[in-house]
Design an enzyme around this catalytic site. Sequence first.
Site, PDB file in Angstrom:
ATOM      1  CG  ASP A 117      -4.634  18.438  -3.132  1.00 29.52           C
ATOM      2  OD1 ASP A 117      -5.027  18.444  -1.950  1.00 29.52           O
ATOM      3  OD2 ASP A 117      -3.677  17.778  -3.541  1.00 29.52           O
ATOM      4  CD  GLU A 146       1.354  24.156  -5.138  1.00 28.71           C
ATOM      5  OE1 GLU A 146       0.920  24.614  -6.201  1.00 28.71           O
ATOM      6  OE2 GLU A 146       1.841  23.012  -5.036  1.00 28.71           O
TER       7      GLU A 146
END
Length: 373
Positions: free
Chosen positions: A33, A275
């Site tokens: 994140d 990610e």
Amino acid sequence: MLDFLPLPQSPKAPPAPSLSWDIFCQVIDNFGDVGVCWRTAAELVTRGQTVRLWMDDASALQWMAPQPWPQGLSAHAWPAQAADVPASIGDVVIEAFGCEIPAAFVSAIATKAKQSRPPVWINLEYLSAEDYVERCHRLPSRIMSGPASGLTRWFFYPGFTSATGSLVREQNLGPRQRDFAAVRPQWRASHGVQPDECAVSLFCYEPAALPQLLNQLMTPSDLKPRLLVTPGRATAAMQALPQTDRLAVQYLQPCPQPQFDEMLWGCDLNLVRGEDSLVRALWAGQPMVWHIYPQDDNAHHDKLNAFLDWLDAPDSLRRFHHAWNGMTAPQTLPLLSREVLNEWAQCIRAARSTLTSQTGLIEQLQAFVAEKS
């Protein structure tokens, strides 16, 4: 072992109006994140914007993005109380990964909307190749209750097709990769990688197939592997297993994002997770395997298969992903070889070529904000 092919030069985006941005990030996963939000913020500043990054845990920035920071970029503690909210709200407010802006800040947004004009309020969502991303990208969501009732929040989805928000790609990424290519042999030598060795980076959670991979790497083959293990959970997973002298292993230290990128460029196979590192591994253009963030209801299985479908992954790469992510038995992990890695490299580089033809996420964000302002 595998040649490193830098990205082509990206065209310079036309200058956009200088705006102020408030980006909110709640840390859920280990570093992903923060990594996405920091790269987004830093690239916006590079393009003439001013960014405040609001975080509930900024500790990872101490090594991921050590100061001095670019002028115009600042990090702030989560504004839980009205006293923590700045007097001036940004022109753009971004909730990263669906985190909810604190109530005190929402009230400030509502006040700004009454006094002048509301900020462009964006929910920057998770990355996925699933079909819903194209359907939901850029859709409005009307706020129906609370002080911001009547205002609109917009969904913005990163993705892998031109009908999505695409991926974060810095304007200087291609030149950085070309500069690194000239010193790649020296980088590999400084990390103990011999010219005929296969450098494998390991950035993972705790894959059940890790013992099978280590057994493979310790079995004589044409790879001559050397394993570069990232700190944190990957190191802990490795050290929980019996070690032998038959495998060359190096444990790395925490490093800033540019050095993490260089590790991906310097290795011949990248085992990445989450990610941010997935995107960076795609830009690296080297063979890669993604350890997707596991979910209790196994929703990540569909997400992983959608990515593999978009990637047009060859059978060996698909089967490796399934075993690595616990979708099949660890014993089904395909064998690695130079031939297999060359096939994977062709797949990843074809996908990267498709991605570079798209407008990047930062430029799309700026155009979207200009449209909605």
